[in-house]
Design an enzyme around this catalytic site. Structure first.
Site, PDB file in Angstrom:
ATOM      1  N   CYS A   2      10.515 103.961-103.557  1.00 29.14           N
ATOM      2  CA  CYS A   2      11.927 104.004-103.196  1.00 29.14           C
ATOM      3  C   CYS A   2      12.218 105.302-102.457  1.00 29.14           C
ATOM      4  CB  CYS A   2      12.804 103.998-104.444  1.00 29.14           C
ATOM      5  SG  CYS A   2      12.594 102.514-105.428  1.00 29.14           S
ATOM      6  N   GLY A  28      11.860 101.665 -98.675  1.00 34.76           N
ATOM      7  CA  GLY A  28      12.348 100.540 -99.465  1.00 34.76           C
ATOM      8  C   GLY A  28      13.293  99.680 -98.676  1.00 34.76           C
ATOM      9  N   ASN A 100      13.009 107.594-108.098  1.00 31.19           N
ATOM     10  CA  ASN A 100      11.841 107.048-107.417  1.00 31.19           C
ATOM     11  C   ASN A 100      10.662 107.266-108.359  1.00 31.19           C
ATOM     12  OD1 ASN A 100       9.816 108.289-104.643  1.00 31.19           O
ATOM     13  ND2 ASN A 100       9.795 106.299-105.600  1.00 31.19           N
ATOM     14  N   GLY A 101       9.962 106.185-108.686  1.00 34.05           N
ATOM     15  CA  GLY A 101       8.800 106.340-109.565  1.00 34.05           C
ATOM     16  C   GLY A 101       8.664 105.205-110.548  1.00 34.05           C
ATOM     17  N   TYR A 256      -0.065 106.312 -96.433  1.00 32.62           N
ATOM     18  CA  TYR A 256       0.686 105.149 -95.969  1.00 32.62           C
ATOM     19  C   TYR A 256       2.194 105.334 -95.994  1.00 32.62           C
ATOM     20  CZ  TYR A 256       2.913 100.596 -96.028  1.00 32.62           C
ATOM     21  OH  TYR A 256       3.741  99.553 -95.758  1.00 32.62           O
TER      22      TYR A 256
HETATM   23  P1  AMP Z   1      -3.603  93.838 -97.036  1.00 32.26           P
HETATM   24  O1  AMP Z   1      -3.320  92.950 -95.883  1.00 32.26           O
HETATM   25  O2  AMP Z   1      -3.155  93.236 -98.336  1.00 32.26           O
HETATM   26  O3  AMP Z   1      -4.999  94.362 -97.090  1.00 32.26           O
HETATM   27  O4  AMP Z   1      -2.652  95.091 -96.892  1.00 32.26           O
HETATM   28  C1  AMP Z   1      -2.990  96.096 -95.990  1.00 32.26           C
HETATM   29  C2  AMP Z   1      -1.796  96.428 -95.156  1.00 32.26           C
HETATM   30  O5  AMP Z   1      -0.650  96.677 -95.979  1.00 32.26           O
HETATM   31  C3  AMP Z   1      -2.059  97.684 -94.352  1.00 32.26           C
HETATM   32  O6  AMP Z   1      -1.806  97.368 -92.995  1.00 32.26           O
HETATM   33  C4  AMP Z   1      -1.088  98.719 -94.881  1.00 32.26           C
HETATM   34  O7  AMP Z   1      -0.429  99.371 -93.797  1.00 32.26           O
HETATM   35  C5  AMP Z   1      -0.085  97.939 -95.710  1.00 32.26           C
HETATM   36  N1  AMP Z   1       0.149  98.554 -97.036  1.00 32.26           N
HETATM   37  C6  AMP Z   1      -0.645  99.331 -97.749  1.00 32.26           C
HETATM   38  N2  AMP Z   1      -0.079  99.646 -98.924  1.00 32.26           N
HETATM   39  C7  AMP Z   1       1.114  99.046 -98.965  1.00 32.26           C
HETATM   40  C8  AMP Z   1       2.178  98.989 -99.922  1.00 32.26           C
HETATM   41  N3  AMP Z   1       2.105  99.597-101.103  1.00 32.26           N
HETATM   42  N4  AMP Z   1       3.287  98.283 -99.596  1.00 32.26           N
HETATM   43  C9  AMP Z   1       3.351  97.627 -98.419  1.00 32.26           C
HETATM   44  N5  AMP Z   1       2.386  97.646 -97.493  1.00 32.26           N
HETATM   45  C10 AMP Z   1       1.274  98.336 -97.751  1.00 32.26           C
END
Ligand code: AMP
Length: 479
Positions: A2, A28, A100-101, A256
């Protein structure tokens, strides 16, 4: 995950909160909320982006020079509108709060609050537990003459009682604006100061870029155990409670989550990503791989890809166009829907990749859906070889501190061997960053890298990890 913001200003602050929340929107997109105080609390919140929940009229209905804002990315609890933050309560005084957490010991806390403090817990949002825990501690003090020492005592007690990761901003009616963090300092929180024509405003926010865009200078980065109170006269008081040593700042913020123009613990995210990208070049040299071009999966991998290309001495190009108006692929409920969304979101530029050995960098591989689709798209576009690169080490362990990766079975590197991951994705080579190389980019910074190492800084029990996982699966089902 968040984004949070709190402002104590010389003018009405609702518009400023709205603008700040827009700058935190990447943290978020599920729900947004603002509370302001002008003798009374006024609250507007609901599901959706900041621009969907608020308009000029709703902001006009939020008078007050002090206020809080929140953008929610549900990592815990359901998506019901009642789960949107801020929360507030009226006793022992009006207290509004955002956080946030994720809390580790929510079961134990809920039992204490219910059985010993006689509080009715109405939601499954951890914030309710933090808010009641704080109020219960404050209530032990002689009302109504509560002073800043009493408020700090209550924060110290909350930090001892509430385990997990939390950055909190509270607005206490008639007392001021309070920011504090858990003893490990896992989630970020900053204090900013703005001076205009001799008048001073203070604000807390999750990221430096948000404060800077609103004209604040960064006055302090709150560390684990820190608490700061801005009283109603604008005086700043600080306390430092027992901090864990070393701290455990979330490494995934760098990888990320955060914006590239934000800084944490002295490192600008853009520079940190570039440095991590550079260190990936070693893996190519070890394997004798010589790509012709580096491209990124837009947009969070851009700086990693630039760093890698610089170090390899080859061009970095944009190989995909991203449609930013399609929702997040990560949270689509079924695998088929997720794959479809990746396709709608990303389209390759064939001339960049045709006939070339392409190194394609993503920030991380979670379920593997994006990487698998990317490889298919690059093959169709005529790439000769595809080297898939994850700027993050293999994600093997669930995050219990507020990143939406709390279900172990959804982490492809947790469930499969790296050879199996490579086979699933279908790339010619799969390259992962090593945790040592990530850590080497942040000398002297205590990091939480539990999602890579399985070492949880708060010492959470395996049973609690399983409970968090079960709750998350149930909440996702409930929607
Ligand atoms: P996946 O397709 O499930 O392997 O997710 C990888 C993609 O999700 C990458 O392109 C990341 O930029 C993005 N990503 C990584 N962690 C998160 C997260 N916690 N929430 C949303 N997107 C994420």
């Amino acid at each position: 995950m968040c984004g949070i913001i709190g402002v104590s200003s010389y003018d009405d602050c609702a518009t400023e909160l709205f603008l700040g929340m827009n700058a935190l929107q990447h943290r978020g997109q599920d729900a947004s909320g603002i509370v302001t105080f002008s003798g009374h609390f006024r609250l507007v919140k609901g599901n959706g982006l900041v621009s969907q929940v608020f308009d000029a009229e709703s902001l006009e209905g939020l008078p007050g020079k002090t206020g809080l804002g929140h953008v929610r990315y549900a990592t815990q609890g359901t998506l019901e509108p009642a789960m949107a933050q801020p929360f507030y309560m009226n006793y022992p005084f009006g207290i509004a709060m955002v956080h946030n957490g994720n809390v580790d010991n929510s079961g134990e806390l809920a039992a204490w609050l219910h059985d010993e403090q006689y509080r009715l817990i109405e939601t499954t949002n951890d914030l309710e537990l933090i808010l009641y825990a704080f109020a219960s501690e404050l209530e032990k003090k002689p009302l109504p003459g509560i002073g800043s020492e009493d408020i700090f005592d209550a924060v110290g007690a909350v930090q001892r009682r509430v385990q997990g990761a939390y950055a909190v901003i509270a607005l206490i009616a008639g007392k001021g604006l309070l920011g504090f963090k858990d003893p490990y300092g896992i989630r970020p929180l900053f204090l900013g100061k703005r001076t205009e024509n001799g008048k001073v405003a203070w604000a807390f926010a999750s990221e430096t870029s948000c404060l800077e865009m609103l004209g604040y200078e960064i006055a302090k980065e709150l560390a684990g155990g820190d608490a700061v109170l801005i009283d109603t006269d604008g005086n700043v008081q600080e306390r430092h409670f027992s901090a864990a040593k070393p701290g455990a700042f979330c490494v995934f913020e760098y990888i990320y989550f955060a914006r590239e123009d934000s800084s944490f613990c002295g490192s600008l995210v853009a520079e940190a990503r570039e440095a991590m990208g550079k260190s990936l070049a070693k893996r190519f040299k070890e394997r004798g791989l010589e790509p012709d071009v580096v491209i990124d999966v837009p947009t969070s991998a851009e700086f990693f890809a630039q760093g890698l290309a610089d170090e390899l001495g080859i061009p970095y190009r944009r190989g995909f166009v991203k449609n930013k108006y399609v929702g997040r692929s990560f949270i689509k409920p079924t695998q088929a829907e997720r794959s479809r969304t990746v396709r709608l979101k990303l389209n390759p530029i064939p001339s960049v990749v045709r006939g070339k050995k392409v190194a394609v960098v993503d920030d991380s591989i979670v379920r593997g859906t994006t990487s698998k689709r990317i490889v298919e798209l690059l093959r169709q576009a005529g790439a000769a070889k595809i080297y898939c690169v994850s700027a993050a080490p293999p994600l093997r362990f669930p995050c219990v501190y507020g990143i939406d990766m709390s279900v172990k079975t959804e982490l492809i590197a947790g469930a499969k061997s790296l050879d199996e991951v490579a086979a699933f994705i279908g790339a010619d080579e799969l390259i992962y960053q090593s945790l040592e190389d990530v850590e080497a980019c942040f000398p002297g910074v205590g990091l939480c890298s539990a999602c890579f190492s399985g070492v949880y800084p708060t010492g959470i029990s395996p049973e609690s990890i399983e409970r968090i996982e079960r709750d998350r699966i149930a909440a996702k089902k409930a929607g």
